[in-house]
Design a protein around this motif. Structure first.
Motif, PDB file in Angstrom:
ATOM      1  N   TYR A 227       8.025  -8.621  -8.211  1.00 38.13           N
ATOM      2  CA  TYR A 227       8.897  -7.572  -8.747  1.00 38.13           C
ATOM      3  C   TYR A 227       8.489  -7.163 -10.160  1.00 38.13           C
ATOM      4  N   THR A 228       8.189  -8.164 -11.004  1.00 38.92           N
ATOM      5  CA  THR A 228       7.823  -7.838 -12.393  1.00 38.92           C
ATOM      6  C   THR A 228       6.544  -7.025 -12.443  1.00 38.92           C
ATOM      7  N   ARG A 229       5.551  -7.411 -11.614  1.00 38.71           N
ATOM      8  CA  ARG A 229       4.295  -6.654 -11.586  1.00 38.71           C
ATOM      9  C   ARG A 229       4.520  -5.222 -11.091  1.00 38.71           C
ATOM     10  N   ALA A 230       5.325  -5.077 -10.039  1.00 38.04           N
ATOM     11  CA  ALA A 230       5.599  -3.738  -9.511  1.00 38.04           C
ATOM     12  C   ALA A 230       6.312  -2.886 -10.548  1.00 38.04           C
ATOM     13  N   GLU A 231       7.253  -3.500 -11.262  1.00 43.93           N
ATOM     14  CA  GLU A 231       7.953  -2.763 -12.317  1.00 43.93           C
ATOM     15  C   GLU A 231       7.008  -2.392 -13.450  1.00 43.93           C
ATOM     16  N   SER A 232       6.030  -3.267 -13.728  1.00 44.88           N
ATOM     17  CA  SER A 232       5.063  -2.932 -14.782  1.00 44.88           C
ATOM     18  C   SER A 232       4.218  -1.728 -14.371  1.00 44.88           C
ATOM     19  N   LEU A 233       3.908  -1.609 -13.067  1.00 38.80           N
ATOM     20  CA  LEU A 233       3.201  -0.415 -12.592  1.00 38.80           C
ATOM     21  C   LEU A 233       4.066   0.827 -12.773  1.00 38.80           C
ATOM     22  N   GLY A 234       5.385   0.670 -12.528  1.00 35.69           N
ATOM     23  CA  GLY A 234       6.288   1.792 -12.770  1.00 35.69           C
ATOM     24  C   GLY A 234       6.293   2.213 -14.226  1.00 35.69           C
ATOM     25  N   SER A 235       6.244   1.230 -15.130  1.00 31.84           N
ATOM     26  CA  SER A 235       6.165   1.558 -16.554  1.00 31.84           C
ATOM     27  C   SER A 235       4.857   2.258 -16.882  1.00 31.84           C
ATOM     28  N   ALA A 236       3.790   1.837 -16.195  1.00 36.60           N
ATOM     29  CA  ALA A 236       2.490   2.474 -16.431  1.00 36.60           C
ATOM     30  C   ALA A 236       2.513   3.947 -16.070  1.00 36.60           C
ATOM     31  N   VAL A 237       3.366   4.338 -15.103  1.00 43.18           N
ATOM     32  CA  VAL A 237       3.491   5.752 -14.745  1.00 43.18           C
ATOM     33  C   VAL A 237       3.923   6.565 -15.951  1.00 43.18           C
ATOM     34  N   ASN A 238       5.030   6.150 -16.568  1.00 43.34           N
ATOM     35  CA  ASN A 238       5.564   6.915 -17.700  1.00 43.34           C
ATOM     36  C   ASN A 238       4.606   6.924 -18.879  1.00 43.34           C
ATOM     37  N   TYR A 239       3.967   5.791 -19.131  1.00 41.57           N
ATOM     38  CA  TYR A 239       3.137   5.726 -20.322  1.00 41.57           C
ATOM     39  C   TYR A 239       1.742   6.270 -20.100  1.00 41.57           C
TER      40      TYR A 239
ATOM     41  N   SER B 130      13.886   1.226  -3.674  1.00 43.00           N
ATOM     42  CA  SER B 130      12.855   1.064  -2.645  1.00 43.00           C
ATOM     43  C   SER B 130      11.886  -0.064  -2.981  1.00 43.00           C
ATOM     44  N   ILE B 131      11.830  -0.467  -4.257  1.00 42.84           N
ATOM     45  CA  ILE B 131      10.865  -1.488  -4.674  1.00 42.84           C
ATOM     46  C   ILE B 131      11.117  -2.802  -3.936  1.00 42.84           C
ATOM     47  N   ALA B 132      12.412  -3.186  -3.831  1.00 43.20           N
ATOM     48  CA  ALA B 132      12.734  -4.449  -3.159  1.00 43.20           C
ATOM     49  C   ALA B 132      12.393  -4.406  -1.669  1.00 43.20           C
TER      50      ALA B 132
ATOM     51  N   ARG C 168       0.843  -1.203   0.000  1.00 46.51           N
ATOM     52  CA  ARG C 168       0.000   0.000   0.000  1.00 46.51           C
ATOM     53  C   ARG C 168       0.875   1.249   0.000  1.00 46.51           C
ATOM     54  N   THR C 169       1.995   1.191   0.726  1.00 50.14           N
ATOM     55  CA  THR C 169       2.933   2.316   0.698  1.00 50.14           C
ATOM     56  C   THR C 169       3.473   2.523  -0.712  1.00 50.14           C
ATOM     57  N   PHE C 170       3.826   1.428  -1.364  1.00 49.58           N
ATOM     58  CA  PHE C 170       4.313   1.514  -2.744  1.00 49.58           C
ATOM     59  C   PHE C 170       3.270   2.149  -3.656  1.00 49.58           C
TER      60      PHE C 170
ATOM     61  N   PHE D 257      10.450  -5.669 -21.365  1.00 48.90           N
ATOM     62  CA  PHE D 257      11.900  -5.866 -21.248  1.00 48.90           C
ATOM     63  C   PHE D 257      12.501  -5.063 -20.100  1.00 48.90           C
ATOM     64  N   TYR D 258      11.947  -3.905 -19.785  1.00 46.45           N
ATOM     65  CA  TYR D 258      12.457  -3.160 -18.633  1.00 46.45           C
ATOM     66  C   TYR D 258      12.094  -3.861 -17.322  1.00 46.45           C
ATOM     67  N   SER D 259      10.836  -4.287 -17.187  1.00 43.09           N
ATOM     68  CA  SER D 259      10.398  -4.907 -15.935  1.00 43.09           C
ATOM     69  C   SER D 259      11.121  -6.220 -15.688  1.00 43.09           C
ATOM     70  N   CYS D 260      11.261  -7.036 -16.720  1.00 43.32           N
ATOM     71  CA  CYS D 260      11.942  -8.322 -16.552  1.00 43.32           C
ATOM     72  C   CYS D 260      13.418  -8.122 -16.222  1.00 43.32           C
ATOM     73  N   SER D 261      14.058  -7.180 -16.880  1.00 44.19           N
ATOM     74  CA  SER D 261      15.469  -6.911 -16.588  1.00 44.19           C
ATOM     75  C   SER D 261      15.645  -6.413 -15.156  1.00 44.19           C
ATOM     76  N   ASN D 262      14.861  -5.439 -14.754  1.00 48.78           N
ATOM     77  CA  ASN D 262      14.988  -4.895 -13.403  1.00 48.78           C
ATOM     78  C   ASN D 262      14.641  -5.931 -12.341  1.00 48.78           C
ATOM     79  N   ALA D 263      13.647  -6.785 -12.626  1.00 49.48           N
ATOM     80  CA  ALA D 263      13.282  -7.819 -11.661  1.00 49.48           C
ATOM     81  C   ALA D 263      14.446  -8.777 -11.414  1.00 49.48           C
ATOM     82  N   ILE D 264      15.232  -9.058 -12.445  1.00 50.25           N
ATOM     83  CA  ILE D 264      16.415  -9.909 -12.269  1.00 50.25           C
ATOM     84  C   ILE D 264      17.417  -9.239 -11.343  1.00 50.25           C
ATOM     85  N   TRP D 265      17.667  -7.943 -11.557  1.00 49.79           N
ATOM     86  CA  TRP D 265      18.607  -7.217 -10.697  1.00 49.79           C
ATOM     87  C   TRP D 265      18.116  -7.190  -9.247  1.00 49.79           C
ATOM     88  N   TYR D 266      16.818  -6.907  -9.046  1.00 45.79           N
ATOM     89  CA  TYR D 266      16.280  -6.842  -7.688  1.00 45.79           C
ATOM     90  C   TYR D 266      16.399  -8.196  -6.980  1.00 45.79           C
TER      91      TYR D 266
END
Length: 578
Positions: free
Chosen positions: A277-289, A267-269, A150-152, A468-477
């Motif tokens: 992680y992938t879902r959270a990153e997809s929400l981050g992508s939704a911000v920009n788009y 902060s995502i992790a 919820r904080t996220f 590709f951004y969400s999957c890549s970042n999820a691997i790093w996290y």
């Protein structure tokens, strides 16, 4: 005779006295005339001062009228947004009522099942299914119930609002710079100066993010961004805004923007479960788009009608909204993970820790190299996108806004689909296939000649970006411990920032000095590619854009031939298991 003589002498003396009196009178008149001249000059000066004061008051009045018109336009925009929110709220209420009805129906079904007798289970063991087990909540909804999630979401909503305002300003300033200069190089330089300070701040930001409160760092970045936008607005309102001033302001904006991006991503992790992680990153992508949907449409409408000032005021209001959301949340802090004694670790070792961490792991090195090889041609094509559309449409900002909005819709659709799906089980597939698919549709965008093709191609290309951004970042996290992510992700991002800093200069030079002249009717490339791209203004930019898009396809396909990249998720244990 004596008396006559004395009378004459007295008369002569009287004449002399009279003459002297006349001289004094004359001098007095001269002084009076000079005084009158001085008074007249003073009155003229006062009159000129009054004229200047009157002109100043008129200019102030015009400025106030302009500000009043801007405020009126902002008020109208906010009213429209408010009406839209009311409609959305009504829709959500309808959905909620429908869900209540569905829930009541399910309860009725469940009660019916409970009242129906069932034969005993022939095999009373753990494999025997429970006939009346409650309906499980979908996994995609369970993680939303976590307090940290919820904080996220609160932070995410604030960033979405702020990003819409920032995208509006960027879009409007892009058109303003193009109208003022007509040069792809000028646009590229704005991008260059936005990236340049990131080269200097990224590694220091990584150390700060691992050591200090990440929420506080994000608040500081928001304040600086607010002040930068305010300065640009004031310069524009006083008719003093120049392109070179933008170079300085976007440099400051970009430096603190990098600090905010790094603090947010690390902060995502801390806020999201690893499997999400992938879902959270997809929400981050939704911000920009989401911003890419609304910002070009709003900016394209407001800019020609109400000027830049209306966009600035909206942007400043969105900064305040993001600031408030950050004030009301708390982000967990990590315990610093010491790799060596702080007293033995030099500044150079601290700054290079992330690079050494990546280099020590061949799979992380392969990840960094693959994304760099993708970023170089992709960033060149991104720098060319707006000039390409503007040059091929005669500077039509509404067409540019329509195509950019299509990309925004595609990005949101891609992010929502990814959020519902969860992505590939092996995230590396999402990264490499995303590279290839994205490059393919960008190639179609460059080859297209009509608005419908541009819209469809850009929609499909943008729909793959969250993957590709969400999957890549999820691997790093997943593979890097949260306490080290600031420095490690800073090193990875610094590579990307370096590429993003250099490529706009390369793009501007190649477009203006090489490809555009070569694609003129008498140019060296016109006989080869003229039948495909034409020979009018913008043809050289388009040829370069398509060439770079094809390169991104090659990177995605070639990545599967590298074992350390293809099997990155098998070769590196998750940080939660190490």
């Amino acid at each position: 005779m004596n008396s006559i003589n004395e009378s004459l002498i007295l008369a002569q003396e009287s004449l002399i006295l009279a003459q002297e009196s006349l001289i004094l009178v004359n001098e007095s008149l001269i002084l009076a005339d000079e005084s009158l001249n001085s008074i007249n000059e003073s009155l003229n000066s006062v009159n000129e001062s009054l004229i200047l004061v009157n002109e100043s008051l008129n200019s102030i009045n015009e400025s106030l009228n302009s500000i009043n018109e801007s405020l009126n336009s902002i008020n109208e925009s906010l009213n429209s947004v408010n009406e839209s929110l009311i409609l959305v709220n009504e829709s959500l209420n309808s959905v909620n009522e429908s869900l209540i009805l569905v829930n009541e129906s399910l309860n009725s079904v469940n009660e019916s099942l409970n009242s129906t007798p069932h034969a005993p289970c022939p095999m009373p063991d753990a494999r025997c299914p429970m006939p009346h087990a409650p309906f499980p909540s979908p996994q995609s909804l369970q993680f939303l119930q976590l307090p940290t999630m919820r904080t996220f979401l609160v932070i995410w909503l604030g960033q979405m609002v702020s990003t819409i305002g920032s995208f509006m300003t960027v879009f409007a300033l892009t058109i303003w710079v193009w109208d003022k200069t007509g040069s792809a190089t000028a646009l590229a330089l704005v991008g260059f100066f936005a990236q340049l300070p990131r080269l200097l701040i990224t590694t220091f930001a990584g150390i700060a993010v691992d050591r200090y409160d990440r929420r506080l760092l994000m608040l500081i970045a928001e304040v600086v961004a607010f002040l930068c936008t305010l300065v640009v607005a004031l310069l524009y309102l006083t008719q003093q805004l120049q392109v070179w001033q933008l170079y300085i302001i976007v440099a400051l904006y970009g430096g603190f923007g990098q600090l905010q991006v790094l603090a947010y991503s690390t902060s995502i992790a801390l806020l999201v479960p690893q499997e999400q992680y992938t879902r959270a990153e997809s929400l981050g992508s939704a911000v920009n788009y989401s911003a890419a949907i609304f910002a070009p449409a709003l900016a394209g409408f407001l800019y020609p009608r109400f000027g830049l000032q209306s966009i600035f005021w909206i942007d400043l209001a969105t900064f305040i909204a993001a600031f408030v959301t950050l004030l009301i949340v708390r982000i967990p802090r990590t315990s610093p993970e010491k790799t060596v004694d702080d007293h033995q670790e030099s500044l150079w070792q601290k700054l290079t820790f992330g690079f050494r961490y990546i280099w020590a792991n061949p799979s992380l090195t392969a990840m960094a190299i693959a994304f760099t090889l993708f970023a170089i041609p992709n960033d060149i094509s991104k720098a060319l996108y707006s000039p390409m559309i503007l040059a091929r449409t005669g500077g039509d900002s509404e067409i540019l806004g329509a195509v950019t909005t299509a990309a925004g819709i595609g990005g949101v659709v891609g992010a929502l689909l990814l959020g519902a799906w969860g992505g590939f089980k092996r995230r590396i597939h999402g990264m490499l296939l995303g590279f290839a698919g994205y490059g393919f549709f960008r190639t179609i965008l460059g080859l297209g000649q009509t608005l419908p093709i541009w819209i469809i191609a850009h929609f499909l290309a943008a729909a793959l970006i969250p993957m590709f951004y969400s999957c890549s970042n999820a691997i790093w996290y997943a593979k890097v411990p949260p306490s080290l992510q600031g420095r490690v992700l800073a090193a990875d991002q610094l590579i990307g920032v370096t590429v993003s800093t250099i490529t706009p200069l390369i793009a501007g030079f190649l477009a203006d000095r090489v490809f555009e002249p070569a694609m003129h009717p008498t140019g060296s490339l016109a006989p080869i590619f003229g039948n495909i791209f034409g020979t009018r203004t913008g043809s050289g930019i388009t040829l370069l854009f398509v060439s770079m898009s094809i390169c991104t396809v090659i990177v995605g396909i070639f990545g599967y031939s590298v074992r350390s990249l293809r099997r990155v998720e098998d070769l590196i244990p998750d940080s939660s298991q190490s």
